[in-house]
Design a protein around this motif. Structure first.
Motif, PDB file in Angstrom:
ATOM      1  N   SER A   5       0.726  -1.175   0.102  1.00  0.00           N
ATOM      2  CA  SER A   5       0.059   0.215  -0.040  1.00  0.00           C
ATOM      3  C   SER A   5       0.633   1.209  -0.009  1.00  0.00           C
ATOM      4  O   SER A   5       0.641   2.155  -0.444  1.00  0.00           O
ATOM      5  CB  SER A   5      -0.875  -0.040   1.231  1.00  0.00           C
ATOM      6  OG  SER A   5      -1.911  -1.028   1.177  1.00  0.00           O
ATOM      7  N   ASP A  65      -6.305  -1.667  -5.017  1.00  0.00           N
ATOM      8  CA  ASP A  65      -5.817  -2.168  -3.624  1.00  0.00           C
ATOM      9  C   ASP A  65      -6.791  -2.735  -2.988  1.00  0.00           C
ATOM     10  O   ASP A  65      -7.499  -2.501  -2.361  1.00  0.00           O
ATOM     11  CB  ASP A  65      -5.210  -1.152  -2.783  1.00  0.00           C
ATOM     12  CG  ASP A  65      -4.171  -1.448  -1.374  1.00  0.00           C
ATOM     13  OD1 ASP A  65      -4.154  -2.753  -1.648  1.00  0.00           O
ATOM     14  OD2 ASP A  65      -3.910  -0.625  -0.772  1.00  0.00           O
ATOM     15  N   GLU A  66      -6.579  -4.368  -3.001  1.00  0.00           N
ATOM     16  CA  GLU A  66      -7.397  -5.295  -2.226  1.00  0.00           C
ATOM     17  C   GLU A  66      -8.823  -5.031  -2.773  1.00  0.00           C
ATOM     18  O   GLU A  66      -9.650  -4.736  -1.607  1.00  0.00           O
ATOM     19  CB  GLU A  66      -7.320  -5.328  -0.951  1.00  0.00           C
ATOM     20  CG  GLU A  66      -5.670  -5.988  -0.576  1.00  0.00           C
ATOM     21  CD  GLU A  66      -5.725  -6.416   1.039  1.00  0.00           C
ATOM     22  OE1 GLU A  66      -6.684  -6.920   1.318  1.00  0.00           O
ATOM     23  OE2 GLU A  66      -4.592  -5.956   1.639  1.00  0.00           O
TER      24      GLU A  66
HETATM   25 MG   LIG Z   1      -2.067  -2.812   2.351  1.00  0.00          MG
END
Ligand SMILES: [Mg+2]
Ligand SMILES: Nc1ncnc2c1ncn2[C@@H]1O[C@H](COP(=O)(O)OP(=O)(O)OP(=O)(O)O)[C@@H](O)[C@H]1O
Length: 508
Positions: free
Chosen positions: A52, A173-174
């Motif tokens: 991240s 991101d995810e």
């Molecule tokens: Mg992360």
């Protein structure tokens, strides 16, 4: 460092020598990353590896300490989210951060609403939004509020928003951690279309199967450093895990049933008869023994989380009876449930779990303190001891116990939440998606911890969308469908197929 055979193509984006430290944490050190047009590139790594952070550097959220970024061969300074956007870099963060009560169309063009004679031009707005979404194979009423649609659609809207202006690079991101199988497929179809149009896509996930289903290239980060860049075809799954973790890992324990090797369960801890709550679940008969894991099988929306909420007193039962250790019990609030020795790790850690401003220590002792009551404060010495014990036991990656928990990586926050409940030494623990967003190695550690506690007599209700995981750790599986229990399977007879067969209506 290993590098995949460079293809003839020139990368659209290169990040070189990226370094980023936070007080007490070296999040990224000398990381290189390349992204090509027309590819899906997945970044993999354990919780806290720096995924991240690398994304936030690229999107102008964090300034770098050192390193260069070039886009289409030209050096680029990205120091604000605005400069990233201007360069055509778009991001969809894990949490859909749109405005739930505005319409779908407004959400897509917020900050950029078309105007006519000084007023918002609704007609143009709605038509543009509908056109954009239908380009993504999504035909929905764009005038309805965003939160009237399921999370998967909301995520598509977030992507549409990212694509509403010229984008060359899309970062996710995810994005799939709260989607079911069908929804993931929809998202992937969309990503394939975008890829075919030449877009470069950067994807982060902890689901290995998804990585292999969608990505062309994989970059592995470990401890803030680049471990290597690979073409997906050159990196078998076991090797990937090994690269992420940095050591051999016993993969059998990821796939073999564990419960069967455990001691026989003890006395009944909790039993429910005809338990229900109007509008959520009804007529539930459940029994969980000390030293036993009861898995809840069922699809998204089958009533798994609702069952957990009833057992923890978040929602109140309006029918049926509950007894604990043979005595009838009634929970009007989570407080009552906690007093009876029940702990609950909720599925949505952001909303119901962590308190971002408080330290890791304060987050860990929260439930224990609540159970003792406000007037029996735990001494600071005792708090430190408890926090440090669990930081060590669960391998929570933090400079120290005083770090605000909001600064930890997602997976490490999840571990701290588990620690909070373990610290109360509960009689029963309800785990709702406890390993969501958690890397493979940590997943094993967490499940090992849980099973060890179980061997010591803890009763566990285990909920996970990953049916393989449920089958692996449960003694018994109660199968839910349409907010009702339709049957139970024993560890011995249950495999994933048996559970799905039952859900599909085949009976035991
Ligand atoms: Mg992360
Ligand atoms: N704003 C911040 N302040 C202090 N430390 C931070 C901050 N942001 C991230 N960190 C730390 O930097 C490291 C890398 O975190 P990052 O969020 O990039 O990990 P990640 O690979 O995305 O992990 P996860 O899989 O758990 O999401 C972690 O140790 C984290 O605690």
């Amino acid at each position: 460092m290993t590098t995949a055979t460079a293809s003839a193509a020139v990368p659209i984006l290169t990040m070189t020598g990226i370094c980023k430290s936070f007080p007490g944490v070296r999040a990224l050190h000398d990381v290189t990353f390349r992204l090509f047009a027309g590819e899906v590139h997945t970044i993999m790594g354990q919780n806290g590896a720096g995924k991240s952070t690398l994304i936030k550097v690229l999107t102008g959220v964090h300034p770098t300490d050192a390193g260069q970024i070039t886009l289409n061969g030209t050096a680029l300074t990205i120091d604000t989210p605005r400069s990233a956007e201007a360069a055509g870099i778009r991001t969809v963060y894990q949490e859909v951060n749109l405005c739930p009560n505005l319409s779908v169309a407004e959400n897509i063009y917020i900050g950029n609403l078309p105007q006519k004679n000084g007023r918002i031009d609704w007609q143009t707005l709605n038509a543009a939004a509908a056109r954009l979404l239908s380009g993504l194979a999504l035909q929905i009423d764009v005038t309805r509020p965003l939160d009237s649609y399921p999370i998967a659609i909301q995520q598509m809207v977030a992507i549409a928003r990212a694509l509403s202006t010229e984008a060359q690079i899309l970062i996710l991101d995810e994005p799939t951690s709260s989607l079911d199988e069908d929804e993931v497929q929809r998202l992937f179809n969309l990503l394939r279309q975008l890829k075919a149009r030449g877009m470069a896509i950067l994807f982060v996930t902890h689901f290995l199967a998804q990585t292999y289903a969608i990505s062309d290239r994989i970059t592995v980060l470990r401890n803030g450093e680049l471990e290597g860049e690979y073409l997906t075809g050159d990196l078998p799954q076991l090797k990937l895990i090994h690269k992420m973790v940095g050591r051999e890992i016993d993969v059998d324990s990821l796939t073999q049933p564990q419960a069967a090797q455990m001691a026989q369960p003890g006395a009944t801890f909790i039993s429910t008869h005809g338990m229900g709550h109007k509008g959520t679940v009804h007529d539930l008969d459940l029994e969980i023994h000390a030293g036993e894991v009861l898995g809840l099988g069922g699809l998204l929306g089958s009533g798994r989380t609702e069952t957990a909420r009833l057992l923890f007193g978040v929602d109140r039962c309006d029918s049926g009876a509950v007894s604990i250790n043979g005595h009838s019990a009634r929970f009007n609030s989570p407080r009552d449930a906690i007093k009876h020795g029940i702990g609950y790790c909720p599925e949505d850690r952001k909303k119901e779990g962590i308190v971002a401003e408080l330290s890791v220590r304060e987050n860990i002792i929260l439930a224990l303190q609540a159970r003792r009551g406000l007037f029996r404060f735990l001494s600071r010495k005792r708090q430190d001891a408890i926090a440090n014990e669990y930081i060590k036991a669960l391998g929570i990656k933090t400079p120290d116990a005083e770090q605000p928990i909001g600064l930890l990586s997602g997976g490490n926050q999840q571990k701290a939440l588990l620690a909070r409940w373990l610290a109360t030494e509960p009689g029963m623990l309800i785990l709702d998606e406890p390993t969501r967003g958690i890397d493979v190695a940590a997943k094993l550690e967490i499940m090992d911890q849980v099973l060890a506690l179980c061997r010591k007599g803890l009763a566990i209700l285990f909920i996970s969308s990953e049916m393989g995981e449920v089958v692996r750790v449960s003694h018994r599986i109660a199968v839910l469908r349409d907010r009702e229990k339709i049957g139970e399977l024993d560890a011995g007879q249950a495999d994933e197929r048996a559970v799905f067969h039952m859900i599909a209506g085949g009976g035991a």
